[in-house]
Design an enzyme around this catalytic site. Structure first.
Site, mmCIF file in Angstrom:
data_model
loop_
_atom_site.group_PDB
_atom_site.id
_atom_site.type_symbol
_atom_site.label_atom_id
_atom_site.label_comp_id
_atom_site.label_asym_id
_atom_site.label_seq_id
_atom_site.Cartn_x
_atom_site.Cartn_y
_atom_site.Cartn_z
ATOM 1 N N THR A 209 -1.689 43.992 54.958
ATOM 2 C CA THR A 209 -0.363 43.723 54.411
ATOM 3 C C THR A 209 0.061 44.850 53.478
ATOM 4 O OG1 THR A 209 -0.554 41.313 54.532
ATOM 5 C CG2 THR A 209 0.931 42.192 52.854
ATOM 6 N N SER B 298 47.089 29.745 41.495
ATOM 7 C CA SER B 298 46.979 28.640 40.547
ATOM 8 C C SER B 298 47.324 27.321 41.217
ATOM 9 C CB SER B 298 47.920 28.866 39.357
ATOM 10 O OG SER B 298 47.921 27.754 38.488
ATOM 11 N N SER B 299 46.641 26.267 40.753
ATOM 12 C CA SER B 299 46.947 24.920 41.229
ATOM 13 C C SER B 299 48.026 24.264 40.376
ATOM 14 C CB SER B 299 45.684 24.057 41.196
ATOM 15 O OG SER B 299 45.206 23.944 39.849
ATOM 16 N N LYS C 282 52.112 32.128 40.897
ATOM 17 C CA LYS C 282 51.115 32.996 40.261
ATOM 18 C C LYS C 282 50.160 33.543 41.325
ATOM 19 C CE LYS C 282 48.171 33.184 36.150
ATOM 20 N NZ LYS C 282 46.946 33.766 36.675
#
Length: 475
Positions: free
Chosen positions: A147, A324-325, A330
């Site tokens: 490994t 924006s909610s 915006k």
């Protein structure tokens, strides 16, 4: 009611005993234990496609080298090579199921690769999965390897792939800024230092500087990538080459160069190369540099586009979604904001890489899995961020030239150009009165008879100020 049918199983054994593995799984007992031991991020190593492909490249080169040196018969070698070819083509990546974070310096990832390749090779030879008497994950797929040399080599190859993709992304972004720089070349504006008015420049010069700073890092990334071309494959466990035959290191490197198309070279000191992760630290630093610079550019884009009525309002970013909610109309600078957050993530990854690199002890660094995951994640994030910033923001930016020119006409910073002629003291007096009264620099200079109209026209020409002697006009 009839009891639900039990899924078919096959029994495999390892150092700790026997375990049942789903009969249809390409992975085996070592992978199964790793999945149970490391339920950490929920992210399997298979998400890093470049690493899975790189592991297949290493195993393919090893099989060819072992065949050439008489350690592996042609039938098994050919089956391993075919299985690796399928993985390199995109198959079986969902069988790489160990978590990206794991103990053991990458052993679990290497075991996962050995088992998947072995079981697919068995199918190609006409044997069932798990028939390891015919072809064994460790005896044959992992032959002449550890490994500790196979995994770091694969990580370096995977990082080369990721770095190449990021270079392309940076080049595309720089090109987009250059296009805007040319379009904005005639647009005069005020430059700012410390968020205060400074002296005039053009918007083209500002965007040209964005292009130049991004393009710089294409070469920085290439430089870091060149350090990754030195591999320790053939060093096996700690770099001494134990259990690898003479000429193996050179033979496997030659095959790996052919398989990957990369100019790989064997490290001159395999003991040092087995524990040294300096190349990873170097790459991480470059990625942090890129992240910081991209974030700074995005900060500037957000500032320059602030408003639309009460901010700087010098440029317009393309609207890509409602902002924006609650506030109708915006629109937010969401693309630069997203790239800012990518930058913060990459900077955090750099800290992780730094700590993990420092924590190495003696002949091995046990923390290469978190180094690999951090770097691969940073490369992927930055590549996607460059594409997103290019396609969804930069190419659609427009300027507000009338507003910019008005700012220049009203600015006090233009008085700086008068210093060599009227002196700093007189220029300071003019600037102070202009600031106090709101009158223009031109009017005050004429009133005080410090210069003529013709001299002012020449000295205060915005185009002359922006294109001062020695300053390039295009990026």
């Amino acid at each position: 009611m009839r009891a639900p049918a039990t899924a078919p199983q096959r029994t495999e054994h390892d150092l700790l005993g026997e375990r049942d593995v789903p009969a249809g799984a390409y992975y085996g007992v070592h992978t199964l234990r790793a999945v149970e031991n490391f339920p950490l991020t929920g992210t399997p190593v298979g998400v890093h496609t470049a690493l899975v492909v790189a592991l297949a490249c290493v195993k393919q080169a090893a099989a060819l080298a072992n065949r050439d040196l008489g350690l592996l018969d042609h039938g098994r070698a050919d089956a391993i090579v075919r299985a690796c070819g399928e993985i390199r083509a995109g198959r079986l990546h969902d069988a790489f199921v160990v978590d990206v974070l794991q103990g053991g310096a990458g052993t679990s990832t290497n075991m996962n690769a050995n088992e998947v390749i072995a079981n697919r090779a068995l199918e190609l030879l006409g044997h069932p999965r798990g028939d390891y008497d015919e072809l064994h994950p460790l005896e044959h797929v992992n032959l002449s390897q550890s490994t500790n040399d196979a995994y770091p080599t694969a990580v370096r190859i995977a990082l080369q792939t990721g770095a190449g993709e990021l270079r392309d992304g940076l080049t595309g972004l720089a090109d987009a800024f250059s296009v805007k720089a040319a379009a904005f070349a005639p647009v005069v504006k005020m430059g700012r230092t410390q968020l205060q008015d400074a002296v005039p420049m053009t918007l083209g010069q500002e965007f040209g500087a964005f292009a130049a700073t991004v393009r710089e890092d294409v070469e920085r990334l290439a430089e870091a990538g060149r350090l990754l071309l030195e591999i320790n494959l053939g060093g096996t466990a700690i770099g001494t080459g134990l259990n690898a035959p003479d000429r193996y290191a050179g033979t496997v490197c030659a095959h790996l160069r052919e398989v990957t198309g990369l100019p790989l070279r064997t490290a001159p000191d395999l003991v040092e190369a087995t524990w040294d992760v300096g190349a990873f630290v170097q790459l991480s630093g470059v990625l942090k540099r890129i992240a910081v610079k991209l974030s700074k550019i995005c900060n500037d884009l957000r500032l320059l586009s602030s408003g639309p009525r009460t901010g700087l309002g010098e440029i317009n970013l393309p609207p890509v979604q409602a902002g924006s909610s609650i506030m109708p109309g915006k629109v937010n600078p969401v693309i630069p904001e997203a790239v800012n957050q990518v930058a913060y993530r990459v900077i955090g990854h750099d800290t992780t890489v730094t700590l993990a690199a420092e924590a190495g002890q003696l002949q091995l660094n046990a923390f290469e899995p978190v180094i690999a995951h951090s770097l691969l994640d940073s490369l992927a994030l930055l590549t996607r961020a460059c594409a997103t910033l290019t396609e969804r923001c930069v190419t659609g930016i427009t300027a507000n030239p009338d507003h910019l020119r008005s700012n220049v006409d009203r600015a006090i910073g233009t008085v700086t150009a008068l210093n060599p002629v009227i002196g700093y003291t007189a220029a300071t007096g003019v600037a102070a009165e202009a600031l106090a009264t709101g009158r223009s620099i031109r009017a005050l200079v004429l009133e005080r008879a410090l210069l003529t109209e013709e001299q002012l026209d020449r000295l205060l020409s915005p185009e002359n100020l922006a294109f001062a002697t020695g300053a390039p006009q295009t990026p």
